[in-house]
Design a protein around this motif. Structure first.
Motif, PDB file in Angstrom:
ATOM      1  N   THR A 229      46.472  47.596  68.712  1.00 31.48           N
ATOM      2  CA  THR A 229      46.283  48.300  69.983  1.00 31.48           C
ATOM      3  C   THR A 229      45.377  49.517  69.852  1.00 31.48           C
ATOM      4  O   THR A 229      44.729  49.899  70.815  1.00 31.48           O
ATOM      5  N   GLU A 230      45.316  50.102  68.663  1.00 30.78           N
ATOM      6  CA  GLU A 230      44.561  51.355  68.501  1.00 30.78           C
ATOM      7  C   GLU A 230      43.152  51.178  67.930  1.00 30.78           C
ATOM      8  O   GLU A 230      42.338  52.086  68.045  1.00 30.78           O
ATOM      9  N   VAL A 231      42.881  50.062  67.281  1.00 30.57           N
ATOM     10  CA  VAL A 231      41.578  49.877  66.642  1.00 30.57           C
ATOM     11  C   VAL A 231      40.718  48.949  67.498  1.00 30.57           C
ATOM     12  O   VAL A 231      41.104  47.821  67.772  1.00 30.57           O
ATOM     13  N   THR A 232      39.566  49.471  67.913  1.00 27.20           N
ATOM     14  CA  THR A 232      38.643  48.658  68.711  1.00 27.20           C
ATOM     15  C   THR A 232      37.653  47.952  67.784  1.00 27.20           C
ATOM     16  O   THR A 232      37.471  48.343  66.630  1.00 27.20           O
ATOM     17  N   GLU A 233      37.015  46.935  68.320  1.00 28.47           N
ATOM     18  CA  GLU A 233      36.129  46.091  67.516  1.00 28.47           C
ATOM     19  C   GLU A 233      35.024  46.879  66.817  1.00 28.47           C
ATOM     20  O   GLU A 233      34.618  46.542  65.714  1.00 28.47           O
ATOM     21  N   GLU A 234      34.577  47.950  67.428  1.00 33.18           N
ATOM     22  CA  GLU A 234      33.512  48.750  66.806  1.00 33.18           C
ATOM     23  C   GLU A 234      33.954  49.392  65.492  1.00 33.18           C
ATOM     24  O   GLU A 234      33.124  49.800  64.683  1.00 33.18           O
TER      25      GLU A 234
END
Length: 183
Positions: free
Chosen positions: A158-163
């Motif tokens: 939930t906290e880590v985005t693909e970037e």
């Protein structure tokens, strides 16, 4: 989801760690106390060089969500060292994490080893020669192992985005590489 990305992109490291630790011997019930000492000592060195650095790199947001105070494993594995008459050592290698994301990737390796360790402890407790062994590190979460892993993965996903996937992967690879090469 970053947890799936990590699983896919670290599979070769995971397999190399299983080979290094003779994991196949665990399930064939031919794992020895010397094999166990090796796995504990190597995991100890990994934690000695990484746990404080991981925890100090994580921002308060992650510290709270991950319940870091419940995830400290170094004191537990130090008890295992003592029970096995192995020596504590000093940190002698440089291992650094640049940010939250690398620290999360490294933590993925440690939390994953806890998940696998629970299985190892259950198996070894049924293996001849391990009746007097206390599994402080491998049994650290006891019956909460599944829920601790699930909550860790939930925070990751939930906290880590693909970037930031590559930074998380970088941290995981750093710790796996350390684990596979330290002795």
């Amino acid at each position: 989801m970053v947890s799936e990305y990590l699983k896919q992109n670290t599979a070769e490291y995971h397999d190399a760690a299983e080979k290094l630790f003779n994991s196949d011997k665990i399930f064939n019930k031919v794992f020895t106390l010397e094999d166990y000492k090796k796995i504990i000592n190597t995991n100890y060195l990994m934690l000695l060089h990484s746990e404080d650095k991981i925890f100090s790199n994580l921002s308060d947001k992650f510290s709270e969500k991950l319940q870091l105070d419940q995830r400290k494993k170094l004191p537990l594995i130090e008890k295992d060292l003592q029970n096995l008459s192995l020596e504590n050592q000093n940190a002698s290698h440089d291992l650094e994490f640049s940010n939250d994301y690398e620290a999360l990737g490294a933590m993925y390796v440690i939390e994953g080893s806890t998940l696998g360790g629970n299985v190892i402890a259950k198996q070894l407790s049924k293996t001849e020669g391990f009746d007097k062994v206390t599994f402080n590190f491998f049994g650290c979460y006891q019956e909460n192992t599944g829920s601790m892993w699930k909550s860790f993965k939930e925070v990751l996903d939930t906290e880590v985005t693909e970037e930031n996937y590559n930074e998380v992967l970088s941290g995981a690879k750093k710790l796996y590489t350390f684990l596979l090469n330290v002795n």
